[in-house]
Design a protein around this motif. Sequence first.
Motif, mmCIF file in Angstrom:
data_model
loop_
_atom_site.group_PDB
_atom_site.id
_atom_site.type_symbol
_atom_site.label_atom_id
_atom_site.label_comp_id
_atom_site.label_asym_id
_atom_site.label_seq_id
_atom_site.Cartn_x
_atom_site.Cartn_y
_atom_site.Cartn_z
ATOM 1 N N ILE A 138 8.906 91.662 54.095
ATOM 2 C CA ILE A 138 7.511 90.320 53.424
ATOM 3 C C ILE A 138 8.445 89.242 52.267
ATOM 4 O O ILE A 138 8.888 89.679 51.686
ATOM 5 N N ASP A 139 7.433 88.289 52.570
ATOM 6 C CA ASP A 139 7.113 87.079 51.451
ATOM 7 C C ASP A 139 6.939 87.166 50.213
ATOM 8 O O ASP A 139 5.782 87.305 50.430
ATOM 9 N N LEU A 140 7.126 87.122 48.839
ATOM 10 C CA LEU A 140 6.979 87.304 47.863
ATOM 11 C C LEU A 140 6.669 86.729 46.725
ATOM 12 O O LEU A 140 5.752 86.125 45.888
ATOM 13 N N GLU A 141 6.866 85.671 47.935
ATOM 14 C CA GLU A 141 6.987 84.104 46.805
ATOM 15 C C GLU A 141 5.101 84.627 46.685
ATOM 16 O O GLU A 141 4.220 83.834 47.275
ATOM 17 N N ASN A 142 5.208 83.845 44.983
ATOM 18 C CA ASN A 142 3.619 83.850 44.654
ATOM 19 C C ASN A 142 2.743 84.823 44.626
ATOM 20 O O ASN A 142 1.488 84.803 44.433
ATOM 21 N N GLU A 143 3.392 86.102 45.154
ATOM 22 C CA GLU A 143 2.595 87.566 45.408
ATOM 23 C C GLU A 143 2.298 88.402 44.496
ATOM 24 O O GLU A 143 3.230 87.983 43.472
ATOM 25 N N THR A 144 0.982 88.968 44.839
ATOM 26 C CA THR A 144 0.925 90.027 43.706
ATOM 27 C C THR A 144 1.167 91.396 43.951
ATOM 28 O O THR A 144 1.337 91.407 45.897
ATOM 29 N N VAL A 145 2.016 91.683 43.867
ATOM 30 C CA VAL A 145 2.311 93.980 44.021
ATOM 31 C C VAL A 145 1.853 94.558 43.267
ATOM 32 O O VAL A 145 1.823 94.754 41.352
ATOM 33 N N PRO B 144 -3.597 103.122 40.004
ATOM 34 C CA PRO B 144 -2.410 102.278 39.235
ATOM 35 C C PRO B 144 -1.043 103.530 39.400
ATOM 36 O O PRO B 144 -1.723 104.801 38.758
ATOM 37 N N THR B 145 0.230 103.247 39.771
ATOM 38 C CA THR B 145 1.004 104.645 39.097
ATOM 39 C C THR B 145 2.333 103.591 38.220
ATOM 40 O O THR B 145 1.538 102.733 37.828
ATOM 41 N N THR B 146 2.423 104.704 37.440
ATOM 42 C CA THR B 146 3.383 104.377 36.417
ATOM 43 C C THR B 146 4.560 103.275 36.838
ATOM 44 O O THR B 146 5.562 103.143 37.340
ATOM 45 N N SER B 147 4.374 102.483 35.934
ATOM 46 C CA SER B 147 4.938 100.350 36.122
ATOM 47 C C SER B 147 6.668 100.951 35.860
ATOM 48 O O SER B 147 7.887 100.698 36.358
ATOM 49 N N SER B 148 7.059 101.997 35.264
ATOM 50 C CA SER B 148 8.317 102.127 34.999
ATOM 51 C C SER B 148 9.191 102.411 35.725
ATOM 52 O O SER B 148 10.084 102.010 35.596
ATOM 53 N N ARG B 149 9.265 103.275 36.637
ATOM 54 C CA ARG B 149 9.897 103.662 37.813
ATOM 55 C C ARG B 149 10.408 102.641 38.348
ATOM 56 O O ARG B 149 10.842 102.995 39.034
ATOM 57 N N MET B 150 9.672 101.124 38.281
ATOM 58 C CA MET B 150 9.682 100.315 39.039
ATOM 59 C C MET B 150 10.816 98.828 38.713
ATOM 60 O O MET B 150 11.351 98.133 38.918
ATOM 61 N N ASP B 151 10.730 99.389 37.134
ATOM 62 C CA ASP B 151 11.747 98.144 36.727
ATOM 63 C C ASP B 151 13.224 97.911 36.920
ATOM 64 O O ASP B 151 13.900 96.765 37.082
ATOM 65 N N LYS B 152 13.582 99.133 37.225
ATOM 66 C CA LYS B 152 15.101 98.829 37.985
ATOM 67 C C LYS B 152 15.141 98.079 38.933
ATOM 68 O O LYS B 152 16.062 96.517 39.061
ATOM 69 N N TYR B 153 14.152 98.089 40.023
ATOM 70 C CA TYR B 153 14.223 96.581 40.952
ATOM 71 C C TYR B 153 13.012 95.570 40.323
ATOM 72 O O TYR B 153 13.109 94.823 41.768
ATOM 73 N N THR B 154 13.011 95.745 39.511
ATOM 74 C CA THR B 154 11.536 94.531 39.326
ATOM 75 C C THR B 154 12.157 92.713 38.864
ATOM 76 O O THR B 154 12.081 92.251 40.142
ATOM 77 N N PRO B 155 13.318 93.418 38.425
ATOM 78 C CA PRO B 155 14.060 91.502 38.435
ATOM 79 C C PRO B 155 14.677 90.716 39.371
ATOM 80 O O PRO B 155 14.158 89.839 39.681
ATOM 81 N N ALA B 156 15.190 91.909 40.180
ATOM 82 C CA ALA B 156 15.201 91.467 41.668
ATOM 83 C C ALA B 156 14.742 90.305 42.524
ATOM 84 O O ALA B 156 14.123 89.806 43.341
ATOM 85 N N LEU B 157 13.044 91.232 42.530
ATOM 86 C CA LEU B 157 12.571 90.763 42.845
ATOM 87 C C LEU B 157 10.975 89.414 42.916
ATOM 88 O O LEU B 157 10.847 89.000 43.002
ATOM 89 N N LEU B 158 11.079 89.040 40.786
ATOM 90 C CA LEU B 158 10.682 88.498 40.225
ATOM 91 C C LEU B 158 11.605 87.089 40.629
ATOM 92 O O LEU B 158 11.111 85.862 41.275
ATOM 93 N N GLU B 159 12.820 87.080 40.856
ATOM 94 C CA GLU B 159 13.566 86.396 41.268
ATOM 95 C C GLU B 159 13.456 85.819 43.151
ATOM 96 O O GLU B 159 13.379 84.381 43.041
ATOM 97 N N ARG B 160 12.727 86.771 43.214
ATOM 98 C CA ARG B 160 12.064 86.174 44.918
ATOM 99 C C ARG B 160 10.165 85.245 44.825
ATOM 100 O O ARG B 160 10.078 85.088 46.209
ATOM 101 N N GLY B 161 10.733 85.548 44.349
ATOM 102 C CA GLY B 161 9.049 84.739 44.046
ATOM 103 C C GLY B 161 7.762 85.882 43.135
ATOM 104 O O GLY B 161 6.958 84.818 42.871
#
Lengths: 178, 280
Positions: A52-59, A78-95
């Motif tokens: 999927i293309d993450l540019e300007n996207e909402t997850v 919603p589910t608890t966001s902190s479990r996604m913390d480890k992966y999040t910076p890499a996704l933010l890099e992708r837009g």
Amino acid sequence: MERRITIPMDRETAASLRTGDTVYITGEMYVARDAAHKRLYELICEGRPLPIDLENETVYYMGPSPAREGRAIGSAGPTTSSRMDKYTPALLERGLSVMIGKGRRSEEVKRSAKEHGAVYLVAVGGAGALLSERITGSQVVCYEDLGAEAIRRIKVKDFPCIVALDSEGCDVYESRES
Amino acid sequence: MREFDVSKIAGAVAEMCERINHELSDDVSSALRRAAERETSETGRSVLSMLEENLDVAKEKRIPICQDTGMAVVFLEIGQEVSLVGGYVEDAVNEGVSRGYRDGYLRKSVVADPLERVNTGDNTPAVIHTRIVPGDRVKITLAPKGFGSENMSRLYMLKPSDGEEGVVRAVVEAVRAAGPNACPPVVVGVGLGGDFEYSALMAKRALTRPVGESSDKEHIARLEKRILDEVNSLGIGPAGLGGAVTALAVNIETFPTHIAGMPCAVNICCHVDRHISVTL
Ligand code: SF4
């Protein structure tokens, strides 16, 4: 302040949001939680393309219950966001520009979000039946084998959230807890 | 001996899984509805009114209250004059869970192995705790548990010298650390005494005691009230967005313990505190 917002959200709108604002979101967003994040993260680490293309996207961090006949989706809070913390910076890099979940984020996520002008919103945890009423469409996009954890594309109308982390890095939980 | 066919257990469990994920018991739902009167923050009140509306929508439209329909925790109390026939009792419980989660459109949230993490597809196995009790009845209590709050639970091996103050500090600390992640307003189950694993079991069982019913031991009832007041002064509030209503109840179960210890388990449950019992 209460605002109605459409997504994809441009960076200007994102920058105008303030922690504590209530926003009602309309548009399309991705849905992904733990297992899907792990797969996306591994692809990024291996330098391979994402499905999927993450540019300007909402997850939206969420794993719905099954839909009954005639409904777009089952319960969908919603589910608890902190479990996604480890992966999040890499996704933010992708837009990735907007995240929706519940609960606190790590310092690393906060730093990365600020750097990329991304915002983090929270929906009310445990209000899955009510929130599902604001979801008008839902389709699995990939990772169907993950069941409730597959990546979906959903359509939302006036989906209620509160800004938890604005683009300046102001954290709703820090400002409210005594 | 009373002969009891385990297929009745499967049927009862299936029905309870469906029901409790769409409709909270009266004690929890009315505590939630009453909480708005005490809430001082405007955001807090608007979150609580969303939660009330959520309960109405869930019941009316048969949409689970929360998408995390939990891991099924089942307490079985089997009378010692009962002779179970027709199959293995744990298979019957799991059959009930499987059916209830399928027919009730509930989410399947269980993976077969903690590391390999492949979904079992029918929300089994349940976590089953069995006690043999006097009499010829079978009592089944089902408490599907969401993991947003389960993940924030803690076990403290306190020392006798920590005393009541130590217990208060431990529980308040656990609720503070849970913060918004446990979907407040929470219900706090505490198991005090026993040993390592028994305190945890008591903490879970404490969550099945109706909200609003205090311990029958006077000094423990006082302690429950004291901790509830302290927790509610943390300011975490509904959804963790600030406010006066952080917890709906603190339920403490106790058991004799060793001269050298004071285990204190804190099992945190969100406002979707699902518990339902039937006696057959
Ligand atoms: S903690 Fe409770 S209310 Fe929150 S998402 Fe999990 S089951 Fe639902």
